[in-house]
Design a protein around this motif. Sequence first.
Motif, PDB file in Angstrom:
ATOM      1  N   ALA A 186       0.826  -1.205   0.000  1.00  0.00           N
ATOM      2  CA  ALA A 186       0.000   0.000   0.000  1.00  0.00           C
ATOM      3  C   ALA A 186       0.862   1.256   0.000  1.00  0.00           C
ATOM      4  O   ALA A 186       0.533   2.243  -0.676  1.00  0.00           O
ATOM      5  CB  ALA A 186      -0.919  -0.003   1.221  1.00  0.00           C
ATOM      6  N   ALA A 187       1.974   1.232   0.746  1.00  0.00           N
ATOM      7  CA  ALA A 187       2.859   2.394   0.779  1.00  0.00           C
ATOM      8  C   ALA A 187       3.453   2.661  -0.597  1.00  0.00           C
ATOM      9  O   ALA A 187       3.515   3.814  -1.060  1.00  0.00           O
ATOM     10  CB  ALA A 187       3.967   2.170   1.804  1.00  0.00           C
ATOM     11  N   GLU A 188       3.868   1.616  -1.260  1.00  0.00           N
ATOM     12  CA  GLU A 188       4.430   1.789  -2.607  1.00  0.00           C
ATOM     13  C   GLU A 188       3.354   2.239  -3.595  1.00  0.00           C
ATOM     14  O   GLU A 188       3.598   3.108  -4.442  1.00  0.00           O
ATOM     15  CB  GLU A 188       5.049   0.475  -3.083  1.00  0.00           C
ATOM     16  N   ALA A 189       2.166   1.673  -3.478  1.00  0.00           N
ATOM     17  CA  ALA A 189       1.067   2.059  -4.375  1.00  0.00           C
ATOM     18  C   ALA A 189       0.716   3.531  -4.189  1.00  0.00           C
ATOM     19  O   ALA A 189       0.452   4.246  -5.163  1.00  0.00           O
ATOM     20  CB  ALA A 189      -0.156   1.184  -4.107  1.00  0.00           C
ATOM     21  N   TRP A 190       0.725   4.002  -2.953  1.00  0.00           N
ATOM     22  CA  TRP A 190       0.395   5.398  -2.677  1.00  0.00           C
ATOM     23  C   TRP A 190       1.456   6.322  -3.265  1.00  0.00           C
ATOM     24  O   TRP A 190       1.132   7.369  -3.835  1.00  0.00           O
ATOM     25  CB  TRP A 190       0.252   5.609  -1.180  1.00  0.00           C
ATOM     26  N   GLU A 191       2.716   5.939  -3.126  1.00  0.00           N
ATOM     27  CA  GLU A 191       3.792   6.744  -3.709  1.00  0.00           C
ATOM     28  C   GLU A 191       3.628   6.852  -5.228  1.00  0.00           C
ATOM     29  O   GLU A 191       3.735   7.939  -5.799  1.00  0.00           O
ATOM     30  CB  GLU A 191       5.150   6.131  -3.387  1.00  0.00           C
ATOM     31  N   GLN A 192       3.381   5.732  -5.868  1.00  0.00           N
ATOM     32  CA  GLN A 192       3.267   5.730  -7.324  1.00  0.00           C
ATOM     33  C   GLN A 192       2.055   6.525  -7.799  1.00  0.00           C
ATOM     34  O   GLN A 192       2.131   7.283  -8.781  1.00  0.00           O
ATOM     35  CB  GLN A 192       3.195   4.283  -7.838  1.00  0.00           C
ATOM     36  N   ALA A 193       0.934   6.390  -7.104  1.00  0.00           N
ATOM     37  CA  ALA A 193      -0.273   7.114  -7.503  1.00  0.00           C
ATOM     38  C   ALA A 193      -0.089   8.617  -7.317  1.00  0.00           C
ATOM     39  O   ALA A 193      -0.477   9.423  -8.176  1.00  0.00           O
ATOM     40  CB  ALA A 193      -1.465   6.614  -6.686  1.00  0.00           C
ATOM     41  N   GLN A 194       0.506   9.018  -6.197  1.00  0.00           N
ATOM     42  CA  GLN A 194       0.725  10.434  -5.947  1.00  0.00           C
ATOM     43  C   GLN A 194       1.759  11.018  -6.912  1.00  0.00           C
ATOM     44  O   GLN A 194       1.614  12.158  -7.372  1.00  0.00           O
ATOM     45  CB  GLN A 194       1.192  10.639  -4.507  1.00  0.00           C
ATOM     46  N   LEU A 195       2.801  10.251  -7.204  1.00  0.00           N
ATOM     47  CA  LEU A 195       3.801  10.721  -8.163  1.00  0.00           C
ATOM     48  C   LEU A 195       3.153  11.086  -9.486  1.00  0.00           C
ATOM     49  O   LEU A 195       3.380  12.172 -10.028  1.00  0.00           O
ATOM     50  CB  LEU A 195       4.857   9.634  -8.398  1.00  0.00           C
ATOM     51  N   ARG A 196       2.361  10.196 -10.024  1.00  0.00           N
ATOM     52  CA  ARG A 196       1.754  10.450 -11.334  1.00  0.00           C
ATOM     53  C   ARG A 196       0.737  11.588 -11.257  1.00  0.00           C
ATOM     54  O   ARG A 196       0.576  12.353 -12.208  1.00  0.00           O
ATOM     55  CB  ARG A 196       1.113   9.171 -11.873  1.00  0.00           C
ATOM     56  N   TYR A 197       0.046  11.682 -10.134  1.00  0.00           N
ATOM     57  CA  TYR A 197      -0.918  12.775  -9.958  1.00  0.00           C
ATOM     58  C   TYR A 197      -0.220  14.123 -10.102  1.00  0.00           C
ATOM     59  O   TYR A 197      -0.677  15.001 -10.838  1.00  0.00           O
ATOM     60  CB  TYR A 197      -1.571  12.647  -8.580  1.00  0.00           C
ATOM     61  N   TYR A 198       0.882  14.303  -9.387  1.00  0.00           N
ATOM     62  CA  TYR A 198       1.570  15.592  -9.414  1.00  0.00           C
ATOM     63  C   TYR A 198       2.381  15.801 -10.688  1.00  0.00           C
ATOM     64  O   TYR A 198       2.484  16.922 -11.187  1.00  0.00           O
ATOM     65  CB  TYR A 198       2.456  15.739  -8.175  1.00  0.00           C
ATOM     66  N   LEU A 199       2.954  14.748 -11.228  1.00  0.00           N
ATOM     67  CA  LEU A 199       3.699  14.890 -12.480  1.00  0.00           C
ATOM     68  C   LEU A 199       2.772  15.321 -13.615  1.00  0.00           C
ATOM     69  O   LEU A 199       3.179  16.077 -14.506  1.00  0.00           O
ATOM     70  CB  LEU A 199       4.403  13.582 -12.836  1.00  0.00           C
ATOM     71  N   ASP A 200       1.531  14.850 -13.582  1.00  0.00           N
ATOM     72  CA  ASP A 200       0.580  15.205 -14.631  1.00  0.00           C
ATOM     73  C   ASP A 200       0.257  16.703 -14.648  1.00  0.00           C
ATOM     74  O   ASP A 200      -0.133  17.239 -15.696  1.00  0.00           O
ATOM     75  CB  ASP A 200      -0.724  14.416 -14.461  1.00  0.00           C
ATOM     76  N   ILE A 201       0.385  17.371 -13.510  1.00  0.00           N
ATOM     77  CA  ILE A 201       0.049  18.800 -13.452  1.00  0.00           C
ATOM     78  C   ILE A 201       1.284  19.660 -13.188  1.00  0.00           C
ATOM     79  O   ILE A 201       1.150  20.854 -12.891  1.00  0.00           O
ATOM     80  CB  ILE A 201      -1.008  19.078 -12.363  1.00  0.00           C
ATOM     81  N   GLU A 202       2.464  19.084 -13.327  1.00  0.00           N
ATOM     82  CA  GLU A 202       3.675  19.814 -12.975  1.00  0.00           C
ATOM     83  C   GLU A 202       3.863  21.078 -13.813  1.00  0.00           C
ATOM     84  O   GLU A 202       4.065  22.178 -13.275  1.00  0.00           O
ATOM     85  CB  GLU A 202       4.896  18.896 -13.121  1.00  0.00           C
TER      86      GLU A 202
END
Length: 393
Positions: free
Chosen positions: A354-370
């Motif tokens: 779950a910790a890894e999944a959360w990191e990956q999901a948040q990474l893509r969320y913010y990279l998409d709007i960077e």
Amino acid sequence: MLRKRIGTAALTASVLTAASGCAWFEGEEEHLDFAAYDGRLTEMYNESIRLTTELDAAEARIVQDCLETQGFTLHDQARFENMVPAERESFLGEPEYAAFLPTVEDAERRGFWQWAALDGAQEAEPELYAEWLIEQEAFLAATLSPEFAAQALEVLSGEATELDEFYLQDPEDQYAWYVAYAGEPWAADNHPELAGDSADPSGGDAYGGPPPEGCLLEMIEAVYGELEPVENEEEGFTDWISRPEPPTGDGQGLHERYVVRTADAEADLLDCLDERGSTGWEFQNGRILVREYLVASGETVNPADIGTPTTGAWPEIPAEAPDVTDVEGWLGFERELAVDFAECGDESGYRAAAAEAWEQAQLRYYLDIEEETYAWQDGMRGYLEAAQEVIGE
């Protein structure tokens, strides 16, 4: 309705409930190196916080200066307080699993913290209750402005301060301030109880409240150039936009990525709980409804929880649950359950997944709007310069 749009993906990620069915993306996504992006995205996140905070302060200074030139020395400070979270050491928000998966140490000490809301909790467990207040303060500081966080903490601790001096004035004086602040139509629409027979809340349009006038409009025109009306047909009002809305990402996509990446680990966690005699738990869109289970079992003082179903995606309600007045009983009840969840989270591998999944999901969320966020920040710096010029006049 006047809304200065500051809620933002660059400030806090709004996680929406995912639709049922297959994920919206196909195939397995590339695993991203979290460490390679953490520093950059954290600085981006915190810069948005800093710019928002500075602009809020500059706006308040301009409006208050305008009011004070008209003789107003007391101000409704609530009009200058916005919900801006604190800066973070990492851009990652609190993970979705945090509500039902404490660490083993936390589980043994404080359970799920729900008992702390019961009447008598402070007297029954003063040291733990003080720790809970500290955690609440940290949470509030991460999600609210310092002023709002302090006020909320005062309420939680039972140490609310006396009414602000502004509200001790005569109603006519308060109303006069609101008229100077945003104009007669706005004041009549927002505070008719202060105006008496002089109130004429007819200045609004077919959708909502009237646009601001007075010192607020002067500030908007000086800093932003114009006030933009945006019709919100779904909710039936007009949003009067002064500061451009920050970029927001795909919150549903964030949640779906997280759920897809944790799906394989869910069964192992539930199997572990079954082996410990805690049978009947189910995942609901990546979450386990521990709070709802505790409420259904009788641990609640919140009127909004009255009528909560006693059956759901959780085990059968125990026949002999503690009484709602038994704080110690509920603390023990929570501790036992929380330890099962915490230890099973570790033993089953669910916590790591779950910790890894959360990191990956948040990474893509913010990279998409960077890139959008950097452009928005550039615009905010321009507005901040304009505000500082006004203040320097």
